[in-house]
Structures are given as structure tokens and as C-alpha cells.
Design an enzyme around this catalytic site. Sequence first.
Site, PDB file in Angstrom:
ATOM      1  CD  GLU A 147      -2.745  -1.380   0.209  1.00 43.32           C
ATOM      2  OE1 GLU A 147      -3.323  -0.369  -0.222  1.00 43.32           O
ATOM      3  OE2 GLU A 147      -2.896  -2.504  -0.284  1.00 43.32           O
ATOM      4  CE1 TYR A 178      -0.153  -3.713  -6.305  1.00 42.46           C
ATOM      5  CE2 TYR A 178       1.690  -2.245  -5.865  1.00 42.46           C
ATOM      6  CZ  TYR A 178       0.490  -2.813  -5.470  1.00 42.46           C
ATOM      7  OH  TYR A 178      -0.049  -2.490  -4.262  1.00 42.46           O
ATOM      8  CB  SER A 203     -13.598   0.927  -5.814  1.00 43.11           C
ATOM      9  OG  SER A 203     -12.213   0.751  -5.754  1.00 43.11           O
ATOM     10  CG  ASN A 204     -11.977   3.444  -2.106  1.00 47.00           C
ATOM     11  OD1 ASN A 204     -13.046   3.197  -1.557  1.00 47.00           O
ATOM     12  ND2 ASN A 204     -10.963   2.605  -2.141  1.00 47.00           N
ATOM     13  NE  ARG A 211      -8.509   7.700  -7.022  1.00 47.13           N
ATOM     14  CZ  ARG A 211      -8.510   6.415  -6.718  1.00 47.13           C
ATOM     15  NH1 ARG A 211      -7.798   5.580  -7.437  1.00 47.13           N
ATOM     16  NH2 ARG A 211      -9.210   5.967  -5.699  1.00 47.13           N
ATOM     17  CD  GLU A 264      -4.224  -2.812  -8.772  1.00 46.93           C
ATOM     18  OE1 GLU A 264      -3.165  -2.772  -8.109  1.00 46.93           O
ATOM     19  OE2 GLU A 264      -5.248  -2.167  -8.455  1.00 46.93           O
TER      20      GLU A 264
END
Length: 367
Positions: A147, A178, A203-204, A211, A264
Amino acid sequence: MLVSVWSSGKPRLGRWGRWWNPRRQHLFAGHGPARRLRALGSLAGTALLAALWLLWLLWSTPGEAPAPQPTLTILIWHWPFTNRPPELPSNTCTSYGVAHCRLSTNRSLLATADAVVFHHRELQTRRVHLPLAERPRGQPWVWASMESPSHTHGLSRLRGVFNWVLSYRRDSDIFVPYGRLEPREGPAPPLPAKDRVAAWVVSNFHERQRRVQLYRQLAPHLRVDVFGRATRRPLCTNCLLPTVARYLFYLSFENSQHRDYITEKFWRNALAAGALPVVLGPPRASYEAFVPPDAFVHVDDFGSARELAAFLAGMNESCYRRFFAWRDRLRVRLFSDWRERFCAICGRYPHLPRDQVYQDLKGWFQA
Ligand SMILES: *[C@@H]1O[C@H](CO)[C@@H](O)[C@H](O)[C@H]1NC(C)=O
Ligand SMILES: *[C@@H]1O[C@H](CO)[C@@H](O)[C@H](O)[C@H]1NC(C)=O
């Protein structure tokens, strides 16, 4: 025992003595029983040395009988993100090309393991407590996390505990990216046919994220289809790549911008899918450490979102295809399995510093 054979008047060589004593007497230089005995002794000694040498040859010849190498035991204190670790048969690491390496989650091995790994998420949530009192003296402990620093808390509690770091940072003791480009054998598959412009899976979604701000600025100038939990348009695991493949561009926007933090979202969602990654993350130089400079579009190269949108929208086919020139000689290899990451510890083990301690893990990780 050898001495007793040579010490009496007559050599007691038994079968061996009979085999070479009578016929080979003429080989002996001296005369008389004493000299013969000495000569016999030296011949037997030579034979013994030759036998030992042969044995040594047999043991050291590569491929035939390699010298035995001790198997390292890597104890995973808590498997990342789950209470149900995968099966870890003894050939787990061999299947990733790493020999003499055993992964285990059996905590009874704490006293004897060659290294113990602690994954940060479970330390952060306090699901896991460090067995500091039972730690054998000198046992290397590994701090593991994939993370970004923005989502990593509680590092100040971990001062002076860990010897090695396993992470995506290039300067980690055990560096586990990754993804990676590897030489390709055989011709590259053709680029997927394109009938859509830009895709983003998220998703978040929070307005404070860089971003999200960039997406808001891009959207008026570029058609972006947004998938994922954030827009209630989730893509099933096996749908993501074929869906993204239809798009010219994929927004590989990392959730936070940190040194070497390339996930990823870049390797899988864009490169492996066959869409051109538009990246928001660490500086261009970080990406160039992993892929050719013309394999991606970096948002930092543009003065504004509007300029970036104009560049993407105005691209012709020959220009677009140049971004995929690397595919002729390279292919994407994804690393997403924790077993493979942990096996990498054994591969690095002989080269890792023995007396290193991360006194200030927080300072190091946030640098
Ligand atoms: C864990 O390791 C101990 C010591 O080697 C062994 O006695 C025990 O059976 C193991 N437990 C499991 C569940 O494999
Ligand atoms: C495609 O774009 C490139 C770069 O903008 C330009 O140099 C080239 O002439 C264009 N090709 C065609 C066929 O329009």
C-alpha cells in the site's frame, strides 16, 4: 584403525592386500620387508586419496549430485487480508523458480524460522500483535506492504523492530513490483480493436483526491467512461480486461502519488489489457525505470487537463501505435500473488544485510 593395519609386521590387508600385494611387489622401489611395508602403505594412502577425490567429484559435479543446500523457512505471521491462508505445499516456491524455500503460517515455527514476515494491514488494525517477547535473538523480521504511505498508519509504533522491508519501492530489501516487462518469445498478439475513447475504473472516489480533480477537469474535453463501485457500474473480475481493451486510453490514476507507487492500475488494467495508459502517479522518471519512455502518457507532461485532452483526442493511428512498439519484443508479467512475493525473500536472502534495523520505518517509508 588405519594405523593398526600398518603397524604389525605383516600387512593385514585381507582381500585388498591379496589383490594387489603379490603382483605389484615389483612396483615397490625398495627391498626387504620394512621398505615393502612402507611402500605398500603409501600406495594404499594414494588409493584412499584417489577414492576421496572421486567421491568429492561426484558430490560437486553440477546436475549429478549437487551439494545439499539448507532449506530456508519463512514464517508468515498472518496471511495478508485473510484468515484463511492458501495451501502452502513444499513445492510452493519451486513453482515460482525459487528453490530451498519453505513458506509456513505455523506460528510454532517462531523459534526456528529463518525470517518472520509481518504484513502491515493486520498490524495497523491491531488484529496482529508482534511476538516481541518470544523473538529469538538475531531472527530477521520483515515488514511487508504493497500500500502507499497515504494508506499506511501506525508506523511510529514500529521503531527499531524490522530488519528488512518487502514492498514495491525499488530501494526495498525485497523489491516486489506490481508488474514488469519481460522479453517476449514469438510474435505479439495484435492490438485489440478499438471503438471507444477513455475508460476509468474507480472504487474509492473522493473529491479531495488529485485523480478525481483531474477527472473533473478532463471530462468536459474527453469522453471518459467510468466503471467501478464509485459509479455503481462494477466490472466483474473477468470482464475488466475485455472491456478496457475496447478503449484507446485507460486512466491509470493512482489513489495517491508516492515514490515508485505504480500499481495494477497501470500494469494490468492498461498495459495487459492493451489500452494506452494515461498515468497520474510518481514522476515520469519512476515509470521510465520500468517501461520505455514512449509506452505511456504522463499527465505531468501537459500544462493543463485541456491540453492533455486535446493531445489524446487529436492522436492519429500511427502516433497511437508507436506507444505500443515495445510489444514486439516485450510482454507484461503481473505479480499479484502473495506466495510469489514471499518466496522472493529466499531469493534475496543471501544478499540481505544481517545487522540492519529500521529505527525509523515511518521516516523511511514516507520519504
Ligand atoms: C506446527 O509446527 C509444529 C512444530 O513443528 C508441529 O508440531 C505442528 O504439527 C504444526 N502444526 C500444523 C497445523 O501443521
Ligand atoms: C500523425 O500524427 C503525427 C504526429 O502528430 C504526424 O507527424 C503525422 O504526420 C500524422 N500522420 C498522418 C497520416 O496524419
